[in-house]
Scaffold this motif. Structure first.
Motif, short mmCIF file in Angstrom:
data_model
loop_
_atom_site.label_atom_id
_atom_site.label_comp_id
_atom_site.label_asym_id
_atom_site.label_seq_id
_atom_site.Cartn_x
_atom_site.Cartn_y
_atom_site.Cartn_z
N SER A 1 13.55 0.43 -3.05
CA SER A 1 12.46 0.01 -3.94
C SER A 1 11.10 0.34 -3.33
CB SER A 1 12.56 -1.49 -4.24
OG SER A 1 13.80 -1.80 -4.82
N LEU A 2 10.97 1.55 -2.87
CA LEU A 2 9.74 1.94 -2.18
C LEU A 2 8.54 1.90 -3.11
CD1 LEU A 2 11.25 4.73 0.03
CD2 LEU A 2 9.91 2.81 0.88
N LYS A 3 7.40 1.56 -2.52
CA LYS A 3 6.14 1.45 -3.24
C LYS A 3 5.12 2.40 -2.61
CE LYS A 3 6.97 -3.52 -3.87
NZ LYS A 3 6.41 -4.88 -3.64
N PRO A 4 4.13 2.81 -3.36
CA PRO A 4 3.09 3.68 -2.77
C PRO A 4 2.46 3.08 -1.52
CG PRO A 4 2.90 3.69 -5.15
CD PRO A 4 3.94 2.65 -4.82
N GLU A 5 2.34 1.76 -1.48
CA GLU A 5 1.74 1.11 -0.31
C GLU A 5 2.64 1.16 0.93
OE1 GLU A 5 2.07 -0.17 -3.40
OE2 GLU A 5 2.47 -2.34 -3.31
N ASP A 6 3.86 1.64 0.78
CA ASP A 6 4.73 1.83 1.94
C ASP A 6 4.44 3.17 2.64
OD1 ASP A 6 7.39 0.43 0.01
OD2 ASP A 6 6.26 -0.57 1.61
N THR A 7 3.58 3.97 2.05
CA THR A 7 3.23 5.26 2.64
C THR A 7 2.58 5.06 4.01
OG1 THR A 7 2.96 6.35 0.51
CG2 THR A 7 1.79 7.31 2.39
N ALA A 8 3.15 5.70 5.01
CA ALA A 8 2.66 5.55 6.39
C ALA A 8 3.49 6.44 7.31
CB ALA A 8 2.79 4.09 6.84
N GLN B 1 2.08 2.88 10.41
CA GLN B 1 0.63 2.98 10.44
C GLN B 1 0.18 3.87 9.30
OE1 GLN B 1 -1.04 4.26 14.20
NE2 GLN B 1 -3.02 3.37 13.69
N ALA B 2 -0.58 3.26 8.40
CA ALA B 2 -1.15 3.99 7.27
C ALA B 2 -2.53 4.51 7.68
CB ALA B 2 -1.26 3.07 6.07
N PRO B 3 -3.03 5.54 7.00
CA PRO B 3 -4.34 6.08 7.35
C PRO B 3 -5.43 5.02 7.31
CG PRO B 3 -3.20 7.55 5.86
CD PRO B 3 -2.36 6.30 5.94
N GLY B 4 -6.20 4.94 8.37
CA GLY B 4 -7.30 3.99 8.43
C GLY B 4 -6.91 2.55 8.71
N LYS B 5 -5.62 2.34 8.97
CA LYS B 5 -5.15 0.98 9.21
C LYS B 5 -4.50 0.88 10.59
CE LYS B 5 -4.39 -0.34 4.40
NZ LYS B 5 -3.43 -0.94 3.43
N GLN B 6 -4.37 -0.36 11.06
CA GLN B 6 -3.71 -0.59 12.34
C GLN B 6 -2.19 -0.47 12.18
OE1 GLN B 6 -5.13 -4.40 13.79
NE2 GLN B 6 -6.77 -3.41 14.95
N ARG B 7 -1.55 -0.17 13.29
CA ARG B 7 -0.09 -0.14 13.28
C ARG B 7 0.42 -1.56 13.09
NH1 ARG B 7 2.82 3.54 17.78
NH2 ARG B 7 1.19 4.89 16.91
N GLU B 8 1.44 -1.70 12.25
CA GLU B 8 1.96 -3.02 11.94
C GLU B 8 3.48 -3.05 12.07
OE1 GLU B 8 1.14 -4.15 7.90
OE2 GLU B 8 2.23 -2.45 7.06
N LEU B 9 3.99 -4.23 12.39
CA LEU B 9 5.43 -4.41 12.49
C LEU B 9 6.05 -4.37 11.09
CD1 LEU B 9 7.99 -5.25 14.12
CD2 LEU B 9 7.36 -7.62 13.60
N VAL B 10 7.14 -3.64 10.97
CA VAL B 10 7.91 -3.61 9.73
C VAL B 10 9.18 -4.45 9.88
CG1 VAL B 10 9.17 -2.15 8.12
CG2 VAL B 10 7.03 -1.33 9.13
N ALA B 11 9.93 -4.19 10.93
CA ALA B 11 11.19 -4.90 11.14
C ALA B 11 11.57 -4.82 12.60
CB ALA B 11 12.30 -4.30 10.28
N VAL B 12 12.23 -5.86 13.10
CA VAL B 12 12.69 -5.87 14.49
C VAL B 12 14.10 -6.42 14.53
CG1 VAL B 12 11.72 -8.14 14.98
CG2 VAL B 12 12.11 -6.53 16.85
#
Length: 116
Positions: free
Chosen positions: A84-91, A39-50
């Motif tokens: 290969s982390l990206k800034p958008e992976d911040t959460a 969950q990133a600031p201001g965003k909903q929690r999302e699935l990454v991997a299961v």
């Protein structure tokens, strides 16, 4: 219910790697599925991997080819290798256990920050 504790988060530069760990208080052998959400600031929690009890995996499109979920039943642990982390992976990354008809449980989360 099984208690979950995440670790391994931190600050990393873009392109770097982190390995998240989720330690369960009891055996994970019979758990229906375990996963990682974020969950990133201001965003909903999302699935990454299961990862299902049968060993099947599923990933969000945004992390396919970069993240890998795995488990060590003997250690009651689930991992998320993030490359290969990206800034958008911040959460804040959360571990989740699905007990099927018996409900589910969340860990408290671990912060991942990727700087550009």
């Amino acid at each position: 219910q099984v208690q979950l504790v995440e670790s391994g988060g931190g600050l990393v530069q873009a392109g770097g790697s982190l390995r998240l760990s989720c330690a369960a208080s009891e055996t994970i052998f019979s758990i229906n599925a375990m996963g990682w959400y974020r969950q990133a600031p201001g965003k909903q929690r999302e699935l990454v991997a299961v990862l299902t009890g049968g060993g099947s995996t599923n990933y969000a499109d945004s992390v396919k080819g970069r993240f890998t979920i795995s488990r060590d039943v003997a250690k009651n642990a689930v991992y998320l290798q993030m490359n290969s982390l990206k800034p958008e992976d911040t959460a804040v990354y959360y571990c989740h256990a699905n007990f099927g008809p018996f409900g589910s449980n969340w860990g408290g989360g671990t912060q991942v920050t990727v700087s550009s």
